[in-house]
Design an enzyme around this catalytic site. Structure first.
Site, PDB file in Angstrom:
ATOM      1  CG  HIS A  94      -4.592  -0.041   3.841  1.00 46.73           C
ATOM      2  ND1 HIS A  94      -3.776  -0.785   3.022  1.00 46.73           N
ATOM      3  CD2 HIS A  94      -5.642   0.355   3.061  1.00 46.73           C
ATOM      4  CE1 HIS A  94      -4.313  -0.861   1.814  1.00 46.73           C
ATOM      5  NE2 HIS A  94      -5.435  -0.167   1.806  1.00 46.73           N
TER       6      HIS A  94
ATOM      7  CG  HIS B 290      -6.739   0.450  -1.702  1.00 41.77           C
ATOM      8  ND1 HIS B 290      -7.020  -0.124  -0.491  1.00 41.77           N
ATOM      9  CD2 HIS B 290      -7.696  -0.008  -2.556  1.00 41.77           C
ATOM     10  CE1 HIS B 290      -8.092  -0.889  -0.586  1.00 41.77           C
ATOM     11  NE2 HIS B 290      -8.518  -0.837  -1.827  1.00 41.77           N
TER      12      HIS B 290
ATOM     13  CB  CYS C 193      -0.962  -0.014   1.187  1.00 39.91           C
ATOM     14  SG  CYS C 193      -0.186   0.008   2.823  1.00 39.91           S
TER      15      CYS C 193
END
Length: 386
Positions: free
Chosen positions: A346, A358, A298
């Site tokens: 994240h 993402h 990520c």
């Protein structure tokens, strides 16, 4: 003829209700059975909702461990460079030290050849003439002065070399610790991912179908919230434009008309480049610790996207979250970074209308998804990095 029926209990029965004694016994039996069922259920297998939560938690923990791995990897690389620099410096200083030692040795040999002591009256008596004595005195004086300088240089270089060696030793110890952290974080990630895969592998085809249905419902709810955010942002933008138009109309007599700040235009230009890069990565696999170009985790994706826009941001999420200005979710603009969970494990890049690009988790691919994919409460913050 004897009756084959069993005799009734001694208690009377009124309107289908047993006597208090028997009713109490029956209720007690039901209660005991209920307690037994609660204490030892026939099926200990967790529900699909519990399985889904467990898998999500494992992936999230793997994501957090991935950031620790990335941080340890970055620290290890930096420390290795420092160690290499220090060792090179020590080698150079050792060479200088050896040269200074050789110079001292040559001075000692020269002093031995010239008498090994300073000139005195006996040297004068052995001299052929006063001029010879004068020449010898000048020679020894110069030799002693140069020797003293060489000794000072040697001592200074020796001290500096020892200091650099100590620094190199300490840096090597730090490097060893960083490498240990790296191995630990890597092992943690691998275990969490293995646990998640093992849990999913135990599901039947029917359970996997139901799990997919649960995920679909969650995605639909996330899309609904994203649409609501898009509507809210559109209304706010329309109101802003109307206010700007009204302000321009009110100040039409003024030669200096208000304009959009250069910083906003500059950010929009950079954000477009970051988003163009992100869109080009859609479909590439998530791989923990990866920074491209074939795969990403990520924070590796967001770092690469903004680097393509000419902006350097840190490698890991809990550093990226501090690399910019925090804004509200409703004020998010395309290019902003959206962070998730209390441990900031994240991140995605906002593309507008409540959506982001993402790299979700292992087994998935870079994709567009609602920022509410895991519920509104999962959103930690939104940061504008440039």
């Amino acid at each position: 003829m004897a009756s084959h029926r069993k005799s009734r209990p001694s208690g009377t029965r009124v309107a289908g209700i047993r006597t208090p004694a028997l009713a109490t016994a029956a209720l007690t039996s039901v209660a005991l059975l209920s307690q037994s069922a609660n204490a030892a259920p026939a099926d200990d297998k967790p529900s699909l909702e519990e399985v889904e939560k467990k898998v999500d938690d494992l992936y999230r923990q793997a994501g957090s461990a991935t950031d620790k791995y990335n941080a340890a990897k970055e620290k290890t690389a930096q420390q290795r460079k420092r160690v290499d620099t220090l060792l090179d410096d020590v080698a150079q200083r050792t060479q200088k030290l050896n040269e200074a030692r050789e110079e001292l040795g040559s001075f000692a040999a020269a002093q031995y050849r010239t008498g090994a002591s300073a000139p005195d009256t006996s040297t004068f008596l052995l001299a052929d003439s006063p001029q010879d004595y004068f020449d010898q005195t000048q020679l020894m004086g110069r030799l002693t002065s140069r020797q003293k300088g060489a000794v000072d240089d040697y001592v200074t270089e020796q001290s500096a070399t020892m200091k650099k060696r100590q620094e190199a030793t300490q840096s090597l110890e730090t490097l060893t610790e960083s490498q240990g952290d790296l191995r630990t974080a890597k092992a943690t990630v691998q275990k969490k991912l293995a646990d998640a895969r093992a849990l999913l592998s135990q599901l039947t085809a029917e359970e996997k179908a139901r799990l997919a249905a649960i995920e679909k419902e969650r995605q639909q709810e996330a899309a609904r919230k994203a649409a609501e955010l898009a509507r809210q942002q559109a209304e706010e933008e329309r109101a802003r434009q109307e206010a700007a138009a009204q302000q321009e109309q009110n100040s039409s007599a003024d030669t200096s008309t208000p304009s959009t700040p250069a910083t906003d235009a500059s950010y929009a230009t950079k954000a477009e480049k970051a988003l163009a890069f992100s869109r080009a990565q859609i479909g590439k696999p998530y791989v923990w610790g990866a920074t491209g170009p074939g795969s990403y985790d990520c924070s590796g994706l967001t770092q690469a996207a903004w680097k393509a826009a000419g902006v350097d941001i840190p490698r890991v999420t809990y550093d990226q979250v501090n690399a910019g200005t925090t804004v509200s979710v409703s004020a998010a603009q395309p290019g902003d970074l959206v962070f998730f969970y209390d441990d900031v494990s994240h991140v995605g890049i906002y593309i507008g209308n409540g959506m982001m690009i993402h790299a979700p988790k292992p087994g998935a691919y870079v994709r567009e998804e609602s920022i509410y994919y895991d519920g509104e409460s999962a959103i930690h913050s939104v940061v504008r990095p440039a």
